[in-house]
Design an enzyme around this catalytic site. Sequence first.
Site, PDB file in Angstrom:
ATOM      1  N   ARG A  92       4.014 -20.273  10.809  1.00  0.00           N
ATOM      2  CA  ARG A  92       2.620 -20.473  10.399  1.00  0.00           C
ATOM      3  C   ARG A  92       2.207 -21.916  10.646  1.00  0.00           C
ATOM      4  O   ARG A  92       3.005 -22.836  10.471  1.00  0.00           O
ATOM      5  CB  ARG A  92       2.426 -20.129   8.915  1.00  0.00           C
ATOM      6  CG  ARG A  92       2.360 -18.631   8.653  1.00  0.00           C
ATOM      7  CD  ARG A  92       2.106 -18.307   7.202  1.00  0.00           C
ATOM      8  NE  ARG A  92       3.235 -18.647   6.369  1.00  0.00           N
ATOM      9  CZ  ARG A  92       3.372 -19.736   5.653  1.00  0.00           C
ATOM     10  NH1 ARG A  92       2.393 -20.634   5.604  1.00  0.00           N
ATOM     11  NH2 ARG A  92       4.449 -19.956   4.952  1.00  0.00           N
ATOM     12  N   TYR A 102       2.134 -15.418  16.176  1.00  0.00           N
ATOM     13  CA  TYR A 102       3.122 -15.413  15.086  1.00  0.00           C
ATOM     14  C   TYR A 102       2.615 -14.606  13.884  1.00  0.00           C
ATOM     15  O   TYR A 102       1.462 -14.752  13.472  1.00  0.00           O
ATOM     16  CB  TYR A 102       3.460 -16.853  14.653  1.00  0.00           C
ATOM     17  CG  TYR A 102       4.343 -16.835  13.434  1.00  0.00           C
ATOM     18  CD1 TYR A 102       5.683 -16.477  13.545  1.00  0.00           C
ATOM     19  CD2 TYR A 102       3.823 -17.069  12.163  1.00  0.00           C
ATOM     20  CE1 TYR A 102       6.491 -16.367  12.426  1.00  0.00           C
ATOM     21  CE2 TYR A 102       4.623 -16.964  11.036  1.00  0.00           C
ATOM     22  CZ  TYR A 102       5.956 -16.614  11.179  1.00  0.00           C
ATOM     23  OH  TYR A 102       6.746 -16.489  10.067  1.00  0.00           O
ATOM     24  N   LYS A 151      -1.057 -12.395   5.439  1.00  0.00           N
ATOM     25  CA  LYS A 151      -1.459 -13.583   4.679  1.00  0.00           C
ATOM     26  C   LYS A 151      -2.975 -13.760   4.670  1.00  0.00           C
ATOM     27  O   LYS A 151      -3.561 -14.111   3.657  1.00  0.00           O
ATOM     28  CB  LYS A 151      -0.816 -14.832   5.285  1.00  0.00           C
ATOM     29  CG  LYS A 151       0.687 -14.763   5.414  1.00  0.00           C
ATOM     30  CD  LYS A 151       1.353 -14.524   4.106  1.00  0.00           C
ATOM     31  CE  LYS A 151       2.860 -14.541   4.264  1.00  0.00           C
ATOM     32  NZ  LYS A 151       3.530 -14.341   2.983  1.00  0.00           N
ATOM     33  N   HIS A 161       1.588 -13.813  -3.925  1.00  0.00           N
ATOM     34  CA  HIS A 161       2.723 -13.881  -2.983  1.00  0.00           C
ATOM     35  C   HIS A 161       3.989 -13.472  -3.743  1.00  0.00           C
ATOM     36  O   HIS A 161       4.805 -14.316  -4.097  1.00  0.00           O
ATOM     37  CB  HIS A 161       2.818 -15.331  -2.480  1.00  0.00           C
ATOM     38  CG  HIS A 161       3.700 -15.515  -1.294  1.00  0.00           C
ATOM     39  ND1 HIS A 161       4.256 -16.730  -0.968  1.00  0.00           N
ATOM     40  CD2 HIS A 161       4.105 -14.655  -0.325  1.00  0.00           C
ATOM     41  CE1 HIS A 161       4.975 -16.606   0.133  1.00  0.00           C
ATOM     42  NE2 HIS A 161       4.908 -15.368   0.545  1.00  0.00           N
ATOM     43  N   SER A 218       7.846 -19.042   0.919  1.00  0.00           N
ATOM     44  CA  SER A 218       8.389 -18.398   2.109  1.00  0.00           C
ATOM     45  C   SER A 218       9.831 -18.829   2.344  1.00  0.00           C
ATOM     46  O   SER A 218      10.167 -20.001   2.176  1.00  0.00           O
ATOM     47  CB  SER A 218       7.547 -18.796   3.322  1.00  0.00           C
ATOM     48  OG  SER A 218       6.186 -18.626   3.017  1.00  0.00           O
ATOM     49  N   CYS A 238      12.564 -18.246   0.716  1.00  0.00           N
ATOM     50  CA  CYS A 238      13.353 -18.633  -0.467  1.00  0.00           C
ATOM     51  C   CYS A 238      14.049 -17.428  -1.080  1.00  0.00           C
ATOM     52  O   CYS A 238      14.457 -17.463  -2.239  1.00  0.00           O
ATOM     53  CB  CYS A 238      12.450 -19.295  -1.510  1.00  0.00           C
ATOM     54  SG  CYS A 238      11.928 -20.940  -1.033  1.00  0.00           S
ATOM     55  N   ASP A 269       6.762  -9.120  -0.426  1.00  0.00           N
ATOM     56  CA  ASP A 269       5.956 -10.297  -0.071  1.00  0.00           C
ATOM     57  C   ASP A 269       4.626 -10.411  -0.824  1.00  0.00           C
ATOM     58  O   ASP A 269       4.247 -11.498  -1.198  1.00  0.00           O
ATOM     59  CB  ASP A 269       5.691 -10.288   1.443  1.00  0.00           C
ATOM     60  CG  ASP A 269       5.207 -11.626   1.978  1.00  0.00           C
ATOM     61  OD1 ASP A 269       5.741 -12.667   1.539  1.00  0.00           O
ATOM     62  OD2 ASP A 269       4.292 -11.641   2.823  1.00  0.00           O
ATOM     63  N   ARG A 277      12.755 -13.447  12.866  1.00  0.00           N
ATOM     64  CA  ARG A 277      12.337 -12.432  11.891  1.00  0.00           C
ATOM     65  C   ARG A 277      12.699 -11.030  12.346  1.00  0.00           C
ATOM     66  O   ARG A 277      12.895 -10.773  13.535  1.00  0.00           O
ATOM     67  CB  ARG A 277      10.802 -12.490  11.745  1.00  0.00           C
ATOM     68  CG  ARG A 277      10.264 -13.833  11.255  1.00  0.00           C
ATOM     69  CD  ARG A 277      10.231 -13.859   9.777  1.00  0.00           C
ATOM     70  NE  ARG A 277       9.732 -15.101   9.209  1.00  0.00           N
ATOM     71  CZ  ARG A 277       9.107 -15.160   8.032  1.00  0.00           C
ATOM     72  NH1 ARG A 277       8.879 -14.081   7.341  1.00  0.00           N
ATOM     73  NH2 ARG A 277       8.725 -16.315   7.537  1.00  0.00           N
TER      74      ARG A 277
END
Length: 588
Positions: free
Chosen positions: A73, A201, A210, A230, A252, A254, A277, A374
């Site tokens: 991002r 992305y 998002k 989130h 993000s 974590c 998420d 990812r």
Amino acid sequence: MATPLENWVEEQAMLTEPKRIWWCDGSEEEAHRIIEIGMNEEKIGNHPIFHKLNQTAYPFGYLHRSHPTDVARTEHLTYVCHSEGTLAGPNNNWMDPGEAKELLTGLTKGCMKGRTMYVLPYMMGHPDSPYAKACVQLTDVSYVAISMRIMTRMGKKVTEKIGKREDFFKGLHSVGEFDPNRRFIMHFPGEHFVWSIGSGYGGNALLGKKCFSLRIASWQGLKEGWLAEHMVIIGIEDPDGNITYLAAAMPSACGKTNLAMLESTLPGYKVWTLGDDIAWLNVGPDGRLWAINPEIGLFGVAPGTSMKTNPNMMRTLKAGKFFPVLFTNAALNLDTNEPWWEGMEGEVPGNLSDWQGNPWENSNGNKAAHPNSRFTVSIEHVSTLSKEFKNPKGVPISAILIGGRRSQLIPLVVEGFNWQHGVFIGASNGSETTAAALHKIGVLRRDPMAMLPFCGYNMGHYFGHWLNMGEKLASPPRIFSVNWFRMDENGEFIWPGFGENIRALKWIVDRVHGRVGARETPVGLVPHLKDLELDGMNLSEERLEKLFEIHPRAWDDEVLGIEKFFEQFGQTMPEMMWGALRTLKANL
Ligand code: OXD
Ligand code: MN
């Protein structure tokens, strides 16, 4: 007569000039055709968009290599264009909507020449949920079209549902030239519109994620009395078969996905997955907080995922039920045609190409997979998927967890004294930065409720909204802070994490049901160590105590950091947050 949706698509096509327009029906047959196009026609640099992986080891698996500058991002190029800058707040980049549109019109003119415009009608949330939203995204790359099919409920039914309505959420996306200097992710909350150019992305280009489900939805939530967060959603089943639902906010990369798919090391306890998420949280008719996951896929960080850290995910990636499964910017084992990333168990394969497709040299700490590589996979693959996942009402939330990556200071688990104090804990949350966004890695930044990059309006007002939500709830969830990442003087993690995190979750569930007491500290309520179920774990009493150590003087910098962070919000910061900070200081 043309519908508002058809008119809107036509207008965007006049601007972007694609060679053809493809209305996606969301079928599997269509997904196969789009993948073929991505393998044979569309390219990024010299690479085809998709490379077919070993279908025996990874059924339905495809590797995608992004443009080398397009790997995360780009928060500095992300704008929230409210009518006034104060509405966006110090936590967002802001541009006047008129100016932003003029700029993007210039960048977008003719950007789809020679390309296909995919029209993606999709639903965020179960179509029968009163909280679901109908959306349409346009894009000019097969990777995004296919990713949206995995992540959202996409297809013809949504076009029918929209019918003649005008109030659908709109997203216009083009990869443009993948030029970081001509890249913008612009949000227009007043018009339910996102306009993104220059990046493919996930977080910049899958606009349902998002951009819509957090930034635009959080603004909707402010106006309509709900929260877009989130957060992971999980159910914890205890040995008696009772299930307690939790939502957990973490920045993000974590460990949200690992938490969502945790395999318990405690006999009799089981974690059910609902989301990894995003959570939309509404006040139910019963005065409780109800959560739905608007997505139907997982877009998780690959490095570090293994049979040891997340066996559930490794199985999920190989389940082969819903077509396709994508791996983005992973390395490729050239002998077996399987994806590979750092942290996978076993020996490092001898013949790897790196995430850009070049032969990989195992030297100088050179990573084969990109640190933010990812996977994108349907949640239907997850064997621990909760049977409530398809319940349009969602699940009632009993506890909210707020976490970050903190090598120092923050105890393993702390409970807020009440809702207001919990909001303060969330508002002052900090975390060490990761590779999910382009910035220096490992520096502490304040990340309230893990929403700093995603709150679509002034966070001062956001904290006020959280406080108001507490007022509307007859039985608000308890709020906890968690930190799996505390280190000792040698830089070793004190807590083993992963499956063992169930022990902290068990304490949280016990608190919710009034089964255990707690010890009061200046920062909140912590467990009596005797109440933690640690059987079968190799953790000395001394190390356990370290996990909960609170040195008042060590907190001085923390308090100063929180104060400085809060100051930015000026008049918009609720007085209650300042009051909580003063109390913390006095208690320390
Ligand atoms: C994500 C992120 O991809 O938070 O979920 O960056
Ligand atoms: Mn995320």
